[in-house]
Design a protein around this motif. Structure first.
Motif, short mmCIF file in Angstrom:
data_model
loop_
_atom_site.label_atom_id
_atom_site.label_comp_id
_atom_site.label_asym_id
_atom_site.label_seq_id
_atom_site.Cartn_x
_atom_site.Cartn_y
_atom_site.Cartn_z
N LYS A 1 27.95 -0.50 -9.28
CA LYS A 1 27.31 -1.07 -8.10
C LYS A 1 28.26 -1.65 -7.08
O LYS A 1 27.88 -1.82 -5.92
N GLY B 1 28.82 -0.22 -3.38
CA GLY B 1 27.91 0.89 -3.11
C GLY B 1 26.99 0.59 -1.94
O GLY B 1 26.36 -0.46 -1.86
N GLY C 1 23.72 0.99 0.41
CA GLY C 1 22.31 1.34 0.29
C GLY C 1 21.61 0.78 -0.92
O GLY C 1 20.45 1.11 -1.16
N PHE C 2 22.26 -0.05 -1.71
CA PHE C 2 21.60 -0.61 -2.89
C PHE C 2 20.58 -1.65 -2.48
O PHE C 2 20.82 -2.48 -1.61
N THR C 3 19.41 -1.57 -3.09
CA THR C 3 18.37 -2.56 -2.85
C THR C 3 17.75 -2.95 -4.19
O THR C 3 17.53 -2.10 -5.04
N GLU D 1 14.12 -1.27 -5.10
CA GLU D 1 14.04 0.05 -5.73
C GLU D 1 15.43 0.49 -6.20
O GLU D 1 16.05 1.37 -5.60
N PRO D 2 15.92 -0.08 -7.29
CA PRO D 2 17.28 0.24 -7.74
C PRO D 2 17.39 1.60 -8.43
O PRO D 2 18.44 2.24 -8.39
N TRP E 1 18.30 4.69 -6.22
CA TRP E 1 19.69 4.57 -5.76
C TRP E 1 20.66 4.92 -6.88
O TRP E 1 21.61 5.66 -6.69
N ARG E 2 20.39 4.40 -8.09
CA ARG E 2 21.27 4.71 -9.22
C ARG E 2 21.21 6.18 -9.59
O ARG E 2 22.21 6.77 -10.00
N SER F 1 20.94 8.57 -7.58
CA SER F 1 21.66 9.35 -6.57
C SER F 1 23.18 9.18 -6.66
O SER F 1 23.90 9.84 -5.93
N LEU F 2 23.65 8.33 -7.56
CA LEU F 2 25.08 8.09 -7.68
C LEU F 2 25.79 9.34 -8.21
O LEU F 2 25.26 10.06 -9.04
N ASN G 1 27.48 4.33 -14.19
CA ASN G 1 26.06 4.06 -14.45
C ASN G 1 25.65 4.67 -15.80
O ASN G 1 24.92 4.03 -16.56
#
Length: 95
Positions: free
Chosen positions: A23, A26, A28-30, A33-34, A37-38, A40-41, A49
């Motif tokens: 993280k 990174g 765009g992390f929120t 809604e994690p 995002w994770r 899409s890593l 991750n």
């Protein structure tokens, strides 16, 4: 006996180390809604991750193996050496 305690504590923090690696920095992390995002890593963040998830899954088996070895009277130095080996190999998987 202190080596076993240190090893168990270090193993407990491996998932958090991997999560921080995934993280850190990174975009765009929120927290709302994690998971998308994770998912899409990619690259080293994606591997970190995956290492986090693997560390959470492997930790109970690691603890069980160490405790079973100690309770069954296995050589303490050998168990401690194997603990260190597992921690090093698990940590190497995060990078």
């Amino acid at each position: 006996m202190l080596g076993f305690k240190i090893g168990l504590v270090v193993a407990a923090f491996l998932p958090w180390l991997a999560a921080i690696c995934a993280k850190a920095g990174g975009a765009g992390f929120t927290n709302h809604e994690p998971r998308p995002w994770r998912a899409s890593l990619s690259g080293w963040r994606g591997r970190a991750n995956a290492a986090q998830a693997n560390a959470f899954e492997a930790r109970p088996f690691f603890y069980a193996a160490v405790l079973l070895a100690l309770w069954s009277g296995a050589d303490a130095l050998r168990v401690q050496s194997l603990m260190i080996y597992w921690i090093v190999i698990s940590s190497a998987g995060t990078h």
